[in-house]
Design a protein around this motif. Structure first.
Motif, short mmCIF file in Angstrom:
data_model
loop_
_atom_site.label_atom_id
_atom_site.label_comp_id
_atom_site.label_asym_id
_atom_site.label_seq_id
_atom_site.Cartn_x
_atom_site.Cartn_y
_atom_site.Cartn_z
N ILE A 113 150.39 32.29 128.21
CA ILE A 113 150.81 33.70 128.12
C ILE A 113 151.55 33.98 126.80
N PRO A 114 152.62 33.23 126.46
CA PRO A 114 153.31 33.53 125.20
C PRO A 114 152.43 33.31 123.97
N MET A 115 151.57 32.30 124.01
CA MET A 115 150.67 32.08 122.87
C MET A 115 149.71 33.24 122.71
N ALA A 116 149.16 33.71 123.82
CA ALA A 116 148.21 34.83 123.76
C ALA A 116 148.89 36.10 123.25
N LYS A 117 150.13 36.34 123.66
CA LYS A 117 150.82 37.57 123.26
C LYS A 117 151.28 37.55 121.82
N HIS A 118 151.72 36.40 121.34
CA HIS A 118 152.36 36.35 120.02
C HIS A 118 151.46 35.78 118.93
N ALA A 119 150.76 34.68 119.19
CA ALA A 119 149.92 34.08 118.16
C ALA A 119 148.53 34.71 118.12
N VAL A 120 148.07 35.20 119.25
CA VAL A 120 146.75 35.84 119.39
C VAL A 120 145.62 34.89 118.95
N PRO A 121 145.39 33.84 119.73
CA PRO A 121 144.24 32.97 119.45
C PRO A 121 142.92 33.71 119.68
N GLU A 122 141.86 33.12 119.19
CA GLU A 122 140.53 33.66 119.47
C GLU A 122 140.26 33.60 120.96
N LYS A 123 140.60 32.45 121.58
CA LYS A 123 140.37 32.26 123.01
C LYS A 123 141.27 31.14 123.53
N ILE A 124 141.72 31.28 124.77
CA ILE A 124 142.45 30.21 125.46
C ILE A 124 141.73 29.95 126.78
N ILE A 125 141.31 28.71 126.98
CA ILE A 125 140.83 28.26 128.28
C ILE A 125 142.04 27.72 129.03
N ALA A 126 142.42 28.36 130.13
CA ALA A 126 143.61 27.98 130.90
C ALA A 126 143.16 27.42 132.25
N ILE A 127 143.41 26.13 132.46
CA ILE A 127 142.92 25.43 133.65
C ILE A 127 144.09 25.11 134.58
N GLU A 128 143.94 25.39 135.87
CA GLU A 128 145.00 25.09 136.82
C GLU A 128 144.41 24.66 138.17
#
Length: 274
Positions: free
Chosen positions: A138-153
């Motif tokens: 969440i913080p990486m997506a909001k602040h760094a704005v990557p091209e894509k994050i695959i989030a596995i849980e």
């Protein structure tokens, strides 16, 4: 939290003996409107300690004792000692996390590490192998704005909160959530950056290394390690995983995140994988 400790001690002066006052916790966590604290014994006084926290934090909804985390699903064991502990909203670094501390973990003590990660990954393809409720994604997506994050849980309860937190923070276009075991779902050869935020993830190191592109990328490997084995043990584990896969690695930094348990450190190793 020195001022908080002194305030807690003052509230309990005359209720606890001087020796028991010295056993009071020096630190605790504020998760939304919940106080989560680890206490060394003093079970006979948990009710009084809970009431004292309400006087220090009159806005709090509940107080609970943190008795640890159990199993592969990282399920918390907490005991409510005052008020009510249920779903809450925790805000940090312009991010909002919905969670229930009875069901999923959240450590404000890792805030500096989350803020550090939030500044990394711009325009990158990132894999968060143990995403939880979105601690790093969440913080990486909001602040760094990557091209894509695959989030596995893997934990189904944590995964539902991950979905909710993606919506709450409006990062649906960046984060792709996957429910299941990262051993099965982690993509191969696509990532510029891989986050391994689970403290018992040694068995998954080769999976994390395989996720990184042939051209290279960065691995963030977390581990609970005895102080006397830091940084050698986690570094050697990363190096061994890379050797077994015919990959190279260079250790960028070995960081102490926080104390995890008596004599045990929460560490993170940043490694450049080639």
């Amino acid at each position: 939290m020195k001022k908080g400790y002194m305030a807690l001690r003052k509230e309990l002066d005359g209720i606890l003996s001087p020796a028991d006052l010295d056993r009071l916790p020096r630190r605790w966590q504020l998760i939304g409107d919940i106080v989560l604290v680890r206490i060394d014994g003093l079970e006979d006084f948990w009710g009084e300690i809970g009431d004292a926290f309400f006087k220090i934090y009159p806005w709090a909804k509940g107080v609970a004792v943190d008795c640890g985390v159990h199993g592969k699903l990282r399920e918390p064991d907490i005991r409510v000692i005052a008020g009510e502990v249920s779903e809450t909203l925790h805000r940090e670094n312009h991010c909002t996390f919905k969670l229930d501390p009875r069901k999923v973990i959240f450590s404000p003590g890792n805030m500096n590490e989350r803020m550090r990660i939030a500044a990394l990954g711009t325009d990158e393809f990132v894999v968060d192998m143990f995403a939880g409720i979105g601690y790093f994604s969440i913080p990486m997506a909001k602040h760094a704005v990557p091209e894509k994050i695959i989030a596995i849980e893997l934990n189904p309860v944590a995964f539902e909160y991950l979905l909710e937190n993606i919506r709450l923070n409006h990062v649906e276009k960046i984060i792709e959530p996957l429910a299941g075991d990262c051993a099965d779902l982690t993509p191969v050869g696509v990532a510029d950056r891989v986050i391994m935020g689970y403290l018992n993830a040694e068995a998954y190191l080769e999976v994390g290394v395989k996720a990184i592109r042939e051209e290279g990328g960065i691995l963030h490997y977390h581990e609970a390690v005895p102080y006397h084995l830091f940084p050698n043990r986690p570094v050697e584990r990363i190096q061994a995983a890379c050797r077994s896969l015919g990959r190279g690695c260079e250790i960028i930094e070995a960081k102490k995140v926080k104390k995890f348990a008596p004599g045990v450190l929460h560490a993170v190793i940043d490694a450049a994988i080639t």
